[in-house]
Design an enzyme around this catalytic site. Structure first.
Site, mmCIF file in Angstrom:
data_model
loop_
_atom_site.group_PDB
_atom_site.id
_atom_site.type_symbol
_atom_site.label_atom_id
_atom_site.label_comp_id
_atom_site.label_asym_id
_atom_site.label_seq_id
_atom_site.Cartn_x
_atom_site.Cartn_y
_atom_site.Cartn_z
ATOM 1 N N ARG A 1 49.270 111.428 43.714
ATOM 2 C CA ARG A 1 49.332 112.457 42.650
ATOM 3 C C ARG A 1 50.019 111.989 41.372
ATOM 4 N NH1 ARG A 1 50.468 115.978 47.142
ATOM 5 N NH2 ARG A 1 48.510 116.944 47.796
ATOM 6 N N LYS B 1 43.851 108.028 27.600
ATOM 7 C CA LYS B 1 42.558 108.307 28.242
ATOM 8 C C LYS B 1 42.340 107.251 29.319
ATOM 9 C CE LYS B 1 39.640 110.659 24.882
ATOM 10 N NZ LYS B 1 38.412 110.528 24.047
ATOM 11 N N GLU C 1 36.269 98.899 16.732
ATOM 12 C CA GLU C 1 37.178 100.061 16.794
ATOM 13 C C GLU C 1 38.129 100.066 15.586
ATOM 14 O OE1 GLU C 1 36.497 102.329 18.956
ATOM 15 O OE2 GLU C 1 35.993 101.482 20.930
ATOM 16 N N LYS D 1 45.894 106.064 15.340
ATOM 17 C CA LYS D 1 45.600 106.695 16.635
ATOM 18 C C LYS D 1 46.794 107.506 17.116
ATOM 19 C CE LYS D 1 43.425 106.347 21.066
ATOM 20 N NZ LYS D 1 42.589 105.615 21.999
ATOM 21 N N GLU E 1 42.047 116.214 23.233
ATOM 22 C CA GLU E 1 40.762 116.270 22.526
ATOM 23 C C GLU E 1 40.174 117.681 22.450
ATOM 24 O OE1 GLU E 1 38.311 112.700 22.801
ATOM 25 O OE2 GLU E 1 36.552 113.989 22.790
ATOM 26 N N ARG F 1 40.872 114.771 17.788
ATOM 27 C CA ARG F 1 40.761 113.505 18.525
ATOM 28 C C ARG F 1 39.301 113.087 18.710
ATOM 29 N NH1 ARG F 1 44.222 111.130 23.697
ATOM 30 N NH2 ARG F 1 43.039 109.197 23.803
ATOM 31 N N ASN G 1 35.624 109.211 18.276
ATOM 32 C CA ASN G 1 34.365 108.868 18.941
ATOM 33 C C ASN G 1 33.241 108.564 17.953
ATOM 34 O OD1 ASN G 1 35.001 109.088 21.774
ATOM 35 N ND2 ASN G 1 35.406 111.231 21.336
ATOM 36 N N HIS H 1 30.286 106.595 19.108
ATOM 37 C CA HIS H 1 30.362 106.455 20.564
ATOM 38 C C HIS H 1 29.265 107.227 21.295
ATOM 39 C CE1 HIS H 1 34.146 104.602 19.588
ATOM 40 N NE2 HIS H 1 34.521 104.483 20.843
ATOM 41 N N HIS I 1 27.650 104.974 23.758
ATOM 42 C CA HIS I 1 27.703 105.187 25.216
ATOM 43 C C HIS I 1 26.290 105.265 25.797
ATOM 44 C CE1 HIS I 1 32.073 106.970 25.279
ATOM 45 N NE2 HIS I 1 32.056 105.666 25.126
ATOM 46 N N HIS J 1 31.227 97.053 25.001
ATOM 47 C CA HIS J 1 31.511 98.393 24.474
ATOM 48 C C HIS J 1 31.608 98.358 22.943
ATOM 49 C CE1 HIS J 1 33.262 102.370 24.058
ATOM 50 N NE2 HIS J 1 34.282 101.852 23.403
HETATM 51 P P1 NAD Z 1 37.124 94.144 28.738
HETATM 52 O O1 NAD Z 1 38.267 94.813 29.347
HETATM 53 O O2 NAD Z 1 35.890 93.957 29.546
HETATM 54 O O3 NAD Z 1 37.608 92.727 28.195
HETATM 55 C C1 NAD Z 1 36.681 91.920 27.522
HETATM 56 C C2 NAD Z 1 36.596 90.511 28.139
HETATM 57 O O4 NAD Z 1 37.676 89.735 27.647
HETATM 58 C C3 NAD Z 1 36.676 90.468 29.643
HETATM 59 O O5 NAD Z 1 35.822 89.457 30.116
HETATM 60 C C4 NAD Z 1 38.124 90.071 29.877
HETATM 61 O O6 NAD Z 1 38.328 89.455 31.134
HETATM 62 C C5 NAD Z 1 38.367 89.143 28.757
HETATM 63 N N1 NAD Z 1 39.741 88.996 28.318
HETATM 64 C C6 NAD Z 1 40.675 89.948 28.237
HETATM 65 N N2 NAD Z 1 41.783 89.473 27.655
HETATM 66 C C7 NAD Z 1 41.552 88.174 27.409
HETATM 67 C C8 NAD Z 1 42.312 87.152 26.802
HETATM 68 N N3 NAD Z 1 43.520 87.375 26.300
HETATM 69 N N4 NAD Z 1 41.762 85.921 26.697
HETATM 70 C C9 NAD Z 1 40.508 85.686 27.152
HETATM 71 N N5 NAD Z 1 39.730 86.627 27.706
HETATM 72 C C10 NAD Z 1 40.254 87.860 27.830
HETATM 73 O O7 NAD Z 1 36.653 94.899 27.407
HETATM 74 P P2 NAD Z 1 37.468 95.594 26.223
HETATM 75 O O8 NAD Z 1 36.604 95.439 25.030
HETATM 76 O O9 NAD Z 1 38.851 95.151 26.167
HETATM 77 O O10 NAD Z 1 37.504 97.130 26.650
HETATM 78 C C11 NAD Z 1 36.319 97.896 26.746
HETATM 79 C C12 NAD Z 1 36.591 99.081 27.621
HETATM 80 O O11 NAD Z 1 37.596 99.909 27.003
HETATM 81 C C13 NAD Z 1 35.398 99.969 27.841
HETATM 82 O O12 NAD Z 1 35.300 100.295 29.200
HETATM 83 C C14 NAD Z 1 35.692 101.205 27.020
HETATM 84 O O13 NAD Z 1 35.079 102.345 27.551
HETATM 85 C C15 NAD Z 1 37.184 101.265 27.098
HETATM 86 N N6 NAD Z 1 37.824 102.028 26.025
HETATM 87 C C16 NAD Z 1 38.733 102.970 26.372
HETATM 88 C C17 NAD Z 1 39.389 103.674 25.399
HETATM 89 C C18 NAD Z 1 40.457 104.662 25.789
HETATM 90 O O14 NAD Z 1 40.919 105.405 24.917
HETATM 91 N N7 NAD Z 1 40.893 104.671 27.030
HETATM 92 C C19 NAD Z 1 39.115 103.437 24.037
HETATM 93 C C20 NAD Z 1 38.188 102.455 23.723
HETATM 94 C C21 NAD Z 1 37.535 101.752 24.724
HETATM 95 N N1 GLY Z 2 38.799 106.056 21.999
HETATM 96 C C1 GLY Z 2 38.781 107.480 21.923
HETATM 97 C C2 GLY Z 2 40.070 108.144 22.226
HETATM 98 O O1 GLY Z 2 41.031 107.565 22.643
HETATM 99 O O2 GLY Z 2 40.156 109.326 22.045
#
Ligand code: NAD
Ligand code: GLY
Length: 374
Positions: free
Chosen positions: A130, A152, A194, A236, A246, A250, A254, A257, A261, A274
């Site tokens: 939890r 998120k 982003e 942010k 949101e 907020r 997006n 997005h 998406h 992404h």
């Molecule tokens: P990712 O986590 O897949 O990382 C990208 C690649 O880079 C991977 O292959 C990873 O292993 C590699 N990598 C990471 N750090 C590294 C480093 N220092 N050196 C070499 N390689 C490295 O992708 P991302 O772009 O970081 O994140 C995308 C994800 O984030 C999506 O799932 C998206 O939906 C999510 N997201 C979430 C929010 C939120 O508010 N929670 C906001 C935006 C995106």
């Molecule tokens: N990336 C969208 C959010 O955090 O709200």
């Protein structure tokens, strides 16, 4: 939200922003070579630690993690790498590890990786027994400017992106710019999507700065990267502090997005990053904003120019149809009463969330955006 320089031992290079959420407020630390035990110790209790990382990042950061956690009871769990693994099966592997190793409620999970690791670890922390503490150590540009901040957490479902998740805030975020040196160029560009988003939705001055500095960012110049990360996190932080769950503003985060998406889900979370989907999605949102009668053609061209300069795609994948888009967009979390709400631009720096457009205009736009190039 406030900003301060602290930690003189770091030559003043450690910046601290605060996400202001009352008793759940937390700091974002930004700096170079800041993965230090003393910083982490401010936030870790006495409980056990599980670092969740992946097979790419863990080997790169293992020496820093071992030094930071020296003397503590910890394990490092390596997940498989990739968006395709941000799902319930891999989430279950985290739960299984925690249970098999008798982690109790006093434990802390540390997400060390990009947005995929951050989102899935955050959701594991939100739900294990939890809710247990967690900390974000984001290692991609995208994670440092966006996904590690704001609470998120989610996993994907085959039928929709981020469809299973929770709002759950970390204890702190530690963004070390030195770790970005090993990031592949394509991932750097994905993070810039982003960053560009923040300028387009809120800040025409920052958009101008990005136009002037996109080369420096692609060259990973330290000063430019720190400015982009800090400005993005500050934007942010202000938005999250005023609308954590949101209910309103907020949703502007997006921009691009809803289209993006749909691209990610359509392509099975396997070929488009992404950030790339968000880049193409923002180009689509800009053009649809023009057709809606809002954005001027010059601003559409500026938006496209910046996305192109960041080495991001401008068009959806070949073969994707308007019907493909609409099927996925109907399941977007912003849909209300069957109406697809979109983040559109009235000008650069002025975004709105709206369902005030004719449905037929959206279909016609998607048909032209997905028509094969002549
Ligand atoms: P990712 O986590 O897949 O990382 C990208 C690649 O880079 C991977 O292959 C990873 O292993 C590699 N990598 C990471 N750090 C590294 C480093 N220092 N050196 C070499 N390689 C490295 O992708 P991302 O772009 O970081 O994140 C995308 C994800 O984030 C999506 O799932 C998206 O939906 C999510 N997201 C979430 C929010 C939120 O508010 N929670 C906001 C935006 C995106
Ligand atoms: N990336 C969208 C959010 O955090 O709200």
């Amino acid at each position: 939200m406030n900003t301060a320089i602290d930690n003189p031992s770091n030559n003043g290079s450690l910046r601290t922003l605060t996400i202001d959420l009352g008793e759940r407020s937390y700091p974002i630390y930004i700096g170079r070579n800041i993965l230090e035990a003393s910083l982490l110790a401010k936030h870790l209790g006495k409980g056990r630690v599980l670092v969740v990382s992946n097979e790419t990042v863990a080997p790169l950061l293992r020496p820093s993690l071992d030094a930071m956690l020296s003397g503590r009871d910890y394990n490092v769990l390596q997940l498989p790498d990739g968006e395709i693994h941000k799902n319930l099966d891999i989430l279950n592997e985290i739960y299984s590890f925690l249970l098999a190793h008798n982690y109790d409620r006093s434990c802390t999970l540390i997400a060390c990786g990009g947005g995929v690791v951050g989102d899935i670890t955050g959701f594991a922390a939100a739900t294990y027994q939890r809710g247990v503490n967690y900390i974000q150590i984001p290692t991609t540009l995208l994670a440092q400017v966006d996904s590690s901040v704001g609470g998120k957490t989610a996993v994907n479902h085959a039928l929709g992106k981020n469809m299973i998740g929770a709002f759950y805030q970390p204890l702190c975020v530690i963004s070390d710019t030195a770790v970005l040196e090993s990031l592949p160029p394509r991932e750097l560009s994905a993070g810039l999507a982003e960053v560009i988003k923040y300028g387009l939705i809120r800040d025409s001055g920052f958009t101008q700065w990005l136009e002037d500095n996109i080369g420096a960012l692609l060259a990973r110049e330290h000063g430019a990267l720190v400015h982009a990360i800090e400005h993005s996190c500050r934007t942010k932080a202000a938005i999250v502090a005023s609308d954590e769950r949101e209910q309103g503003i907020r949703a502007l985060l997006n921009l691009g997005h809803t289209f993006g998406h749909a691209i990610e889900t359509h392509t099975g979370y396997s070929s488009w990053l992404h950030g790339e989907a968000v880049g193409a999605g923002m180009a689509m949102a800009a053009e649809f904003s023009r057709r809606r009668g809002w954005l001027k053609i010059e601003d559409v061209m500026r938006t496209r120019g910046l996305i192109r300069a960041a080495q991001l795609p401008l068009a959806p994948p070949a073969g994707m149809t308007a019907d493909n888009f609409l099927k996925h967009m109907q399941r977007d979390k912003k849909v209300q009463n069957g109406r697809i709400r979109l983040v559109l631009l009235k000008a650069i720096g002025d975004a709105v969330i709206t369902d005030e457009y004719p449905a037929e205009l959206l279909r016609e736009f998607l048909q032209s955006a997905t028509a094969p190039a002549q």
